[in-house]
Write an enzyme that holds these catalytic residues in place. Structure first.
Site, PDB file in Angstrom:
ATOM      1  N   GLU A  54       0.679  -1.040   0.133  1.00  0.00           N
ATOM      2  CA  GLU A  54      -0.046  -0.023  -0.147  1.00  0.00           C
ATOM      3  C   GLU A  54       0.717   1.227   0.182  1.00  0.00           C
ATOM      4  O   GLU A  54       0.645   2.301  -0.699  1.00  0.00           O
ATOM      5  CB  GLU A  54      -0.792  -0.006   1.225  1.00  0.00           C
ATOM      6  CG  GLU A  54      -2.025  -1.222   1.458  1.00  0.00           C
ATOM      7  CD  GLU A  54      -1.518  -2.338   1.807  1.00  0.00           C
ATOM      8  OE1 GLU A  54      -2.526  -3.076   2.501  1.00  0.00           O
ATOM      9  OE2 GLU A  54      -0.256  -2.705   1.976  1.00  0.00           O
ATOM     10  N   CYS A  77      -2.870  -3.631   7.146  1.00  0.00           N
ATOM     11  CA  CYS A  77      -2.736  -3.993   8.537  1.00  0.00           C
ATOM     12  C   CYS A  77      -3.265  -2.696   9.261  1.00  0.00           C
ATOM     13  O   CYS A  77      -3.523  -1.712   8.964  1.00  0.00           O
ATOM     14  CB  CYS A  77      -1.191  -4.065   8.594  1.00  0.00           C
ATOM     15  SG  CYS A  77      -0.399  -2.762   8.142  1.00  0.00           S
TER      16      CYS A  77
END
Length: 365
Positions: A54, A77
């Protein structure tokens, strides 16, 4: 879920696949950011596990991330680690919608990443190409759920299941295309594992050759009594490419242990199970050390022990068009099976020709 969503997720899965064998102990993740139908950022988990996919994709997208959709192959996460949570980074970048392929069972994440995104007002859609994503994450998921890496057993055999003649001759049962495929398999795994007998008989190097890769798998040896030749390629190259040795707890206090450690190897003492190493404990130790995907290349006794212990998740067989006969050495040692109902059982997942040989991929039932 639209057709465009699946197309972009396949793109992300393709990116993630490039990280297999290169990102442990982290999962390999792909991320694609799309704004008004145009890909503005993409990335995968970097070698060694940082930065995350990301972060790579957001850095590439820059201001174009605002109002965009992010396609991520694993739930972002939600915990503070070496870097801020990926869910927070997506929120801060102004992402409007997040499409997730599969959830992350890690207790630090499990549902929290998606919840953080939803609480911030983002649209979250889950399970896009979940089956494909789960297959890609098999090693990571096995490590989180079972505490060990997933294990692939590779066998190269004749049509009648032999790996060598009675005299021990085994080069070459399969052709160059199949051998190249084996090197590609090594590259997609965190580690390559063999038994002590293979080290003594073949003096293997176990590194990936001729593929131009710059990150080699860990080389793992199982040797209960740590009886391994120091005049070997593994010993002489342990400082260059990691060598990990699994041995009995008692052998872990020997002069041999000290010699291998000085050479650069890492020793994993585990408690024996009867007359043999506990391979379940051995794999658990490898999982604790961060490995997610292990490729076992033999020999026959180690293969039999892994099969008997129910630790083989995938079986890949390269069959060469040769016949040796009953006097040849079998590809798998004794399994102690007296009834067909007790045999290790696999289901066929793939068959394809490779040069003049055939590759079969089987999954444990």
């Amino acid at each position: 879920m639209t057709g465009a969503d699946k197309t972009h997720m396949r793109h992300a899965l393709t990116l993630a696949a490039r990280g297999l064998g290169r990102v442990w102990p982290n999962p390999t993740v792909g991320c694609v950011i799309v704004n008004q139908g145009r890909v503005v950022g993409r990335g995968r988990t970097a070698d060694g596990g940082r930065p995350h996919a990301e972060s790579v994709a957001l850095a590439q997208a820059g201001e174009n991330a605002s109002g965009a959709t992010a396609y991520v192959t694993l739930e972002p996460c939600a915990h503070e680690g070496e870097t801020p949570p990926c869910a927070s980074a997506l929120i801060s970048a102004g992402i409007k919608r997040v499409v997730i392929a599969c959830g992350d069972p890690d207790p630090r994440v499990s549902g929290r990443g998606a919840a953080m995104l939803k609480d911030a007002g983002l649209i979250v859609e889950e399970d896009c190409l979940k089956m494909e994503a789960t297959e890609l994450q098999r090693g990571f998921l096995t490590r989180v759920n079972l505490g060990r890496p997933t294990l692939t057993l590779k066998l190269a055999m004749t049509l009648d299941g032999r790996i060598a003649t009675a005299s021990g001759e085994s080069k070459w049962i399969t052709g160059p295309d199949a051998r190249r495929s084996v090197h590609a398999l090594r590259a997609s795994h965190d580690a390559v594992m063999v038994g002590a007998g293979t080290v003594r008989a073949d003096d293997p190097d176990l590194r990936v050759r001729d593929l131009g890769i710059d990150r080699q798998p860990v080389r793992v040896i199982t040797s209960r009594h740590l009886r391994l030749p120091r005049e070997s390629r593994l010993f002489s190259t342990a400082n260059d490419t990691p060598v990990w040795i699994i041995c009995d707890e008692d052998s872990g206090q020997s002069d041999e242990k000290n010699a291998w450690e000085v050479a650069g190897a890492r020793i994993f003492p585990v408690k024996a199970s009867g007359a043999q190493l506990s391979l379940a404990k051995a794999l658990s130790s490898l999982g604790e050390a961060g490995l997610t995907r292990v490729l076992c290349e033999g020999g026959g006794m180690l293969a039999a022990s892994l099969l008997t212990a129910g630790l083989v998740d995938e079986l890949i067989v390269f069959a060469g068009g040769k016949m040796i006969g009953a006097e040849g050495q079998p590809g798998v040692g004794p399994l102690g099976v007296s009834a067909l109902s007790d045999t290790p059982t696999f289901t066929l997942a793939e068959v394809k020709p490779i040069g003049g040989d055939v590759m079969q991929r089987w999954r444990r039932v």
